[in-house]
Write a protein that holds these residues in place. Sequence first.
Motif, PDB file in Angstrom:
ATOM      1  N   HIS A 233       1.109  -1.455  -0.146  1.00 21.82           N
ATOM      2  CA  HIS A 233       0.165   0.229   0.205  1.00 21.82           C
ATOM      3  C   HIS A 233       0.929   1.060  -0.328  1.00 21.82           C
ATOM      4  O   HIS A 233       1.691   1.366   0.469  1.00 21.82           O
ATOM      5  N   GLY A 234       0.413   2.032  -0.570  1.00 23.71           N
ATOM      6  CA  GLY A 234       1.068   3.173  -0.323  1.00 23.71           C
ATOM      7  C   GLY A 234       0.128   4.672   0.271  1.00 23.71           C
ATOM      8  O   GLY A 234      -0.980   5.103   0.265  1.00 23.71           O
ATOM      9  N   ASN A 235       0.771   3.889   1.650  1.00 23.73           N
ATOM     10  CA  ASN A 235       0.163   5.634   2.998  1.00 23.73           C
ATOM     11  C   ASN A 235      -1.501   5.041   3.238  1.00 23.73           C
ATOM     12  O   ASN A 235      -2.530   6.082   3.178  1.00 23.73           O
ATOM     13  N   ALA A 236      -1.938   3.890   2.978  1.00 23.13           N
ATOM     14  CA  ALA A 236      -3.424   3.557   2.875  1.00 23.13           C
ATOM     15  C   ALA A 236      -3.413   2.112   3.793  1.00 23.13           C
ATOM     16  O   ALA A 236      -4.305   0.893   3.301  1.00 23.13           O
ATOM     17  N   GLU A 237      -2.780   2.167   5.249  1.00 28.67           N
ATOM     18  CA  GLU A 237      -2.214   1.103   5.855  1.00 28.67           C
ATOM     19  C   GLU A 237      -4.143   0.800   6.305  1.00 28.67           C
ATOM     20  O   GLU A 237      -4.577  -0.448   6.343  1.00 28.67           O
ATOM     21  N   GLU A 238      -4.854   1.170   6.681  1.00 32.59           N
ATOM     22  CA  GLU A 238      -6.013   1.103   7.061  1.00 32.59           C
ATOM     23  C   GLU A 238      -7.332   0.278   5.961  1.00 32.59           C
ATOM     24  O   GLU A 238      -7.723  -1.010   6.459  1.00 32.59           O
ATOM     25  N   ASP A 239      -6.832   0.328   4.934  1.00 35.23           N
ATOM     26  CA  ASP A 239      -7.198  -0.354   3.436  1.00 35.23           C
ATOM     27  C   ASP A 239      -6.608  -1.671   3.630  1.00 35.23           C
ATOM     28  O   ASP A 239      -6.819  -2.605   3.122  1.00 35.23           O
ATOM     29  N   ALA A 240      -6.145  -1.630   3.662  1.00 31.04           N
ATOM     30  CA  ALA A 240      -4.851  -2.382   3.450  1.00 31.04           C
ATOM     31  C   ALA A 240      -5.300  -4.160   4.224  1.00 31.04           C
ATOM     32  O   ALA A 240      -5.226  -4.856   3.838  1.00 31.04           O
ATOM     33  N   ASP A 241      -5.047  -3.200   5.722  1.00 33.29           N
ATOM     34  CA  ASP A 241      -5.496  -4.076   6.340  1.00 33.29           C
ATOM     35  C   ASP A 241      -7.026  -4.880   6.483  1.00 33.29           C
ATOM     36  O   ASP A 241      -7.499  -6.026   6.690  1.00 33.29           O
ATOM     37  N   ARG A 242      -8.048  -3.731   5.662  1.00 29.50           N
ATOM     38  CA  ARG A 242      -9.430  -3.982   5.520  1.00 29.50           C
ATOM     39  C   ARG A 242      -9.230  -5.560   4.769  1.00 29.50           C
ATOM     40  O   ARG A 242     -10.141  -6.241   4.492  1.00 29.50           O
ATOM     41  N   VAL A 243      -8.062  -4.722   3.245  1.00 33.73           N
ATOM     42  CA  VAL A 243      -7.889  -6.298   2.454  1.00 33.73           C
ATOM     43  C   VAL A 243      -7.738  -7.549   2.894  1.00 33.73           C
ATOM     44  O   VAL A 243      -8.539  -8.708   2.597  1.00 33.73           O
ATOM     45  N   HIS A 244      -6.873  -7.327   3.458  1.00 31.75           N
ATOM     46  CA  HIS A 244      -5.838  -8.176   4.536  1.00 31.75           C
ATOM     47  C   HIS A 244      -7.259  -9.382   5.595  1.00 31.75           C
ATOM     48  O   HIS A 244      -7.365 -10.951   4.981  1.00 31.75           O
ATOM     49  N   ASN A 245      -7.880  -8.873   6.096  1.00 39.46           N
ATOM     50  CA  ASN A 245      -9.056  -9.428   6.847  1.00 39.46           C
ATOM     51  C   ASN A 245     -10.038 -10.027   5.488  1.00 39.46           C
ATOM     52  O   ASN A 245     -10.368 -11.466   6.128  1.00 39.46           O
ATOM     53  N   MET A 246     -10.121  -9.121   5.116  1.00 41.92           N
ATOM     54  CA  MET A 246     -11.202  -9.970   3.686  1.00 41.92           C
ATOM     55  C   MET A 246     -10.727 -11.491   2.815  1.00 41.92           C
ATOM     56  O   MET A 246     -10.913 -12.573   3.354  1.00 41.92           O
ATOM     57  N   ILE A 247      -9.544 -11.614   2.624  1.00 36.39           N
ATOM     58  CA  ILE A 247      -9.015 -12.807   2.057  1.00 36.39           C
ATOM     59  C   ILE A 247      -8.583 -13.667   3.060  1.00 36.39           C
ATOM     60  O   ILE A 247      -8.659 -14.579   2.706  1.00 36.39           O
TER      61      ILE A 247
END
Length: 282
Positions: A233-247
């Motif tokens: 991610h590029g300064n989008a840790e919260e969205d990256a974490d959300r994607v991680h949890n979905m996967i």
Amino acid sequence: MEKIALLTDSACDIDEETINKYNINILSFRIIYRSGEYIDKVEITPKEVYDNMKVEIPKSSLPSMEDMEMVYKRLEEENYTHVIAIVISSGLSGTYNALKIVSEKHKNLTTYIYDSKSTSVGEGIILKECGKLIEQGRNFQQIVDTIPKIKSNMHFFFVFGTLEYARKGGRIGKIPGTIGEILDIKPIVYFDDSYGVCCTYDKVRGRKRSLNKMVDIGKKFLDKNQCEVYIVHGNAEEDADRVHNMILQLPNIENIHMIGQISPIVGVYSGPGTVGICYFTM
């Protein structure tokens, strides 16, 4: 006896443990501001680049040929016999051509330079798999012959926070821009294997839907194969974490690797808010 070195550029994103384990040599790009230039990932961090983008969008330059010469001389001194270099797409940078010129001057080292037609984890995964093959005792030619197969098993998609930075940097490739942005259309982007430039895989409306769509795309790979998944991610840790949890909820996940921030050299063009997912089929 063969002694194989791995070489890449700082656009490559992979974890430090892998870099250290396989002794991956990195040629650094330069991030250039009006006030001066900084060595990518050495003198400036991805977060610093992203945080400063509202003030100034920097330029970048490829690793110098002097730096390439220094690496090759050091590898010769360390008694390496072969070099496998995995570099950023030639559609994005002149690194491939510059390294080819330098490598041809060093006849004592047999070099294979692979144009990843990608960047970020698109380089990093290939390097990691090459490191594993070296560890297993595979020879230079066996590894070189395996690289296209590794590449074909990678499926890398990403979403920009905005197309503004790619458009300003001239690296937008084949992605439609202004009209879609007005309508809040978010393209799901991938790298074209022929030219190594950004192309649109799909389009959805809205940020949340675009992130969900990248996870949905992965299902077609995970339904048939076990996969390792890499998230950047590029300064989008919260969205990256959300994607991680979905996967995590999907079947056939071998491992999920949270690589973290995308390299500044990529971030200059992708901008803050970018999230990327790479599905690597086993």
